[in-house]
Each structure stands twice: as C-alpha cells, then as structure tokens.
Design a protein around this motif. Sequence first.
Motif, PDB file in Angstrom:
ATOM      1  N   ILE A   1       0.842  -1.205   0.000  1.00  0.00           N
ATOM      2  CA  ILE A   1       0.000   0.000   0.000  1.00  0.00           C
ATOM      3  C   ILE A   1       0.878   1.255   0.000  1.00  0.00           C
ATOM      4  O   ILE A   1       0.587   2.230  -0.696  1.00  0.00           O
ATOM      5  CB  ILE A   1      -0.947   0.023   1.227  1.00  0.00           C
ATOM      6  CG1 ILE A   1      -1.945  -1.129   1.155  1.00  0.00           C
ATOM      7  CG2 ILE A   1      -1.660   1.356   1.364  1.00  0.00           C
ATOM      8  CD1 ILE A   1      -2.887  -1.095  -0.015  1.00  0.00           C
ATOM      9  N   GLU A   2       1.949   1.232   0.760  1.00  0.00           N
ATOM     10  CA  GLU A   2       2.845   2.391   0.860  1.00  0.00           C
ATOM     11  C   GLU A   2       3.777   2.513  -0.344  1.00  0.00           C
ATOM     12  O   GLU A   2       4.543   3.469  -0.434  1.00  0.00           O
ATOM     13  CB  GLU A   2       3.668   2.289   2.147  1.00  0.00           C
ATOM     14  CG  GLU A   2       2.822   2.425   3.404  1.00  0.00           C
ATOM     15  CD  GLU A   2       3.608   2.168   4.680  1.00  0.00           C
ATOM     16  OE1 GLU A   2       4.711   1.566   4.630  1.00  0.00           O
ATOM     17  OE2 GLU A   2       3.106   2.572   5.749  1.00  0.00           O
ATOM     18  N   GLY A   3       3.738   1.543  -1.243  1.00  0.00           N
ATOM     19  CA  GLY A   3       4.582   1.591  -2.436  1.00  0.00           C
ATOM     20  C   GLY A   3       5.997   1.093  -2.228  1.00  0.00           C
ATOM     21  O   GLY A   3       6.862   1.284  -3.083  1.00  0.00           O
TER      22      GLY A   3
ATOM     23  N   LEU B   1      -8.279  -3.763  -6.293  1.00  0.00           N
ATOM     24  CA  LEU B   1      -7.855  -4.559  -5.140  1.00  0.00           C
ATOM     25  C   LEU B   1      -7.018  -3.733  -4.166  1.00  0.00           C
ATOM     26  O   LEU B   1      -7.183  -3.845  -2.948  1.00  0.00           O
ATOM     27  CB  LEU B   1      -7.057  -5.780  -5.603  1.00  0.00           C
ATOM     28  CG  LEU B   1      -7.856  -6.891  -6.267  1.00  0.00           C
ATOM     29  CD1 LEU B   1      -6.914  -7.902  -6.910  1.00  0.00           C
ATOM     30  CD2 LEU B   1      -8.768  -7.569  -5.278  1.00  0.00           C
ATOM     31  N   LEU B   2      -6.132  -2.912  -4.687  1.00  0.00           N
ATOM     32  CA  LEU B   2      -5.312  -2.057  -3.818  1.00  0.00           C
ATOM     33  C   LEU B   2      -6.171  -1.068  -3.041  1.00  0.00           C
ATOM     34  O   LEU B   2      -5.927  -0.822  -1.857  1.00  0.00           O
ATOM     35  CB  LEU B   2      -4.251  -1.319  -4.636  1.00  0.00           C
ATOM     36  CG  LEU B   2      -3.077  -2.171  -5.095  1.00  0.00           C
ATOM     37  CD1 LEU B   2      -2.191  -1.388  -6.056  1.00  0.00           C
ATOM     38  CD2 LEU B   2      -2.271  -2.679  -3.919  1.00  0.00           C
ATOM     39  N   GLU B   3      -7.186  -0.508  -3.697  1.00  0.00           N
ATOM     40  CA  GLU B   3      -8.085   0.419  -3.010  1.00  0.00           C
ATOM     41  C   GLU B   3      -8.865  -0.289  -1.907  1.00  0.00           C
ATOM     42  O   GLU B   3      -8.997   0.227  -0.797  1.00  0.00           O
ATOM     43  CB  GLU B   3      -9.055   1.058  -4.003  1.00  0.00           C
ATOM     44  CG  GLU B   3      -8.403   2.091  -4.893  1.00  0.00           C
ATOM     45  CD  GLU B   3      -9.367   2.662  -5.924  1.00  0.00           C
ATOM     46  OE1 GLU B   3     -10.594   2.508  -5.771  1.00  0.00           O
ATOM     47  OE2 GLU B   3      -8.880   3.267  -6.899  1.00  0.00           O
ATOM     48  N   LYS B   4      -9.387  -1.465  -2.203  1.00  0.00           N
ATOM     49  CA  LYS B   4     -10.118  -2.246  -1.204  1.00  0.00           C
ATOM     50  C   LYS B   4      -9.206  -2.591  -0.032  1.00  0.00           C
ATOM     51  O   LYS B   4      -9.592  -2.465   1.135  1.00  0.00           O
ATOM     52  CB  LYS B   4     -10.660  -3.543  -1.809  1.00  0.00           C
ATOM     53  CG  LYS B   4     -11.813  -3.369  -2.760  1.00  0.00           C
ATOM     54  CD  LYS B   4     -12.185  -4.726  -3.360  1.00  0.00           C
ATOM     55  CE  LYS B   4     -13.253  -4.622  -4.398  1.00  0.00           C
ATOM     56  NZ  LYS B   4     -14.582  -4.460  -3.844  1.00  0.00           N
TER      57      LYS B   4
ATOM     58  N   PHE C   1      -8.410   0.490   2.116  1.00  0.00           N
ATOM     59  CA  PHE C   1      -9.590   0.862   2.895  1.00  0.00           C
ATOM     60  C   PHE C   1      -9.772  -0.089   4.080  1.00  0.00           C
ATOM     61  O   PHE C   1      -9.968   0.347   5.215  1.00  0.00           O
ATOM     62  CB  PHE C   1     -10.838   0.855   1.998  1.00  0.00           C
ATOM     63  CG  PHE C   1     -12.106   1.151   2.750  1.00  0.00           C
ATOM     64  CD1 PHE C   1     -12.447   2.469   3.032  1.00  0.00           C
ATOM     65  CD2 PHE C   1     -12.953   0.137   3.140  1.00  0.00           C
ATOM     66  CE1 PHE C   1     -13.613   2.753   3.724  1.00  0.00           C
ATOM     67  CE2 PHE C   1     -14.112   0.411   3.833  1.00  0.00           C
ATOM     68  CZ  PHE C   1     -14.450   1.724   4.126  1.00  0.00           C
ATOM     69  N   ASP C   2      -9.705  -1.393   3.810  1.00  0.00           N
ATOM     70  CA  ASP C   2      -9.924  -2.381   4.865  1.00  0.00           C
ATOM     71  C   ASP C   2      -8.834  -2.328   5.938  1.00  0.00           C
ATOM     72  O   ASP C   2      -9.125  -2.458   7.131  1.00  0.00           O
ATOM     73  CB  ASP C   2     -10.019  -3.785   4.273  1.00  0.00           C
ATOM     74  CG  ASP C   2     -11.296  -3.984   3.451  1.00  0.00           C
ATOM     75  OD1 ASP C   2     -12.248  -3.197   3.615  1.00  0.00           O
ATOM     76  OD2 ASP C   2     -11.321  -4.918   2.627  1.00  0.00           O
TER      77      ASP C   2
ATOM     78  N   GLY D   1      -9.622  -1.191   9.726  1.00  0.00           N
ATOM     79  CA  GLY D   1      -9.258  -2.127  10.780  1.00  0.00           C
ATOM     80  C   GLY D   1      -8.200  -1.604  11.722  1.00  0.00           C
ATOM     81  O   GLY D   1      -7.839  -2.270  12.683  1.00  0.00           O
ATOM     82  N   GLY D   2      -7.673  -0.405  11.453  1.00  0.00           N
ATOM     83  CA  GLY D   2      -6.665   0.183  12.313  1.00  0.00           C
ATOM     84  C   GLY D   2      -5.293  -0.423  12.166  1.00  0.00           C
ATOM     85  O   GLY D   2      -4.434  -0.267  13.027  1.00  0.00           O
ATOM     86  N   LEU D   3      -5.066  -1.112  11.052  1.00  0.00           N
ATOM     87  CA  LEU D   3      -3.764  -1.747  10.839  1.00  0.00           C
ATOM     88  C   LEU D   3      -2.756  -0.795  10.200  1.00  0.00           C
ATOM     89  O   LEU D   3      -1.555  -1.031  10.252  1.00  0.00           O
ATOM     90  CB  LEU D   3      -3.929  -3.018  10.005  1.00  0.00           C
ATOM     91  CG  LEU D   3      -4.798  -4.088  10.669  1.00  0.00           C
ATOM     92  CD1 LEU D   3      -5.075  -5.230   9.706  1.00  0.00           C
ATOM     93  CD2 LEU D   3      -4.136  -4.608  11.922  1.00  0.00           C
TER      94      LEU D   3
END
Length: 78
Positions: free
Chosen positions: A23-25, A64-67, A70-71, A75-77
């Motif tokens: 996510i952070e690239g 998929l990356l957007e989902k 978001f998740d 979820g606070g991860l």
Amino acid sequence: MKTVTQIKQHFSDEEIKLLIEIIEGKQEFSVMEESIKDFYADEYNEGDLKADKFFGEEPIRNDLLEKLEFDLELGGLI
C-alpha cells in the motif's frame, strides 16, 4: 469490505506487514498478488475476471489495492 478479524484470519502478521508495504509503495503488488486476489475472490464474478484478461491486470489490481487500503485503514492496521 472485510473486517480486521477476516484479515487476521487470512493473513499472517508477516503478510500483513507486506500488505502495508505494498500500500505504501515499498513493495510490488506481485509479491502478494495471488493471496490478495484469493482474499477478495468472493467480491468478483466471472465477468470481472474475463474483463481483467481482456483489459489487462491494471483495473483489477487498482481496485484490489483500493479495497485493501480501505480495509486495513478501517481495521486500524495502518
């Protein structure tokens, strides 16, 4: 939308760290591509997969990356 419980049941702590790096690239999507697709498989139908093959990986990958982002945020991860 997936819950933090579903995320933790499907992915190990090390895999979650990799997902955050994706996510952070900092990591390539391909590192966990199949696991991510498996995790969200219930949210796609046969037509989506055919369109993916016709239009290439980019639209499904971005979705998929957007989902995932978001998740993980919900979820606070991350």
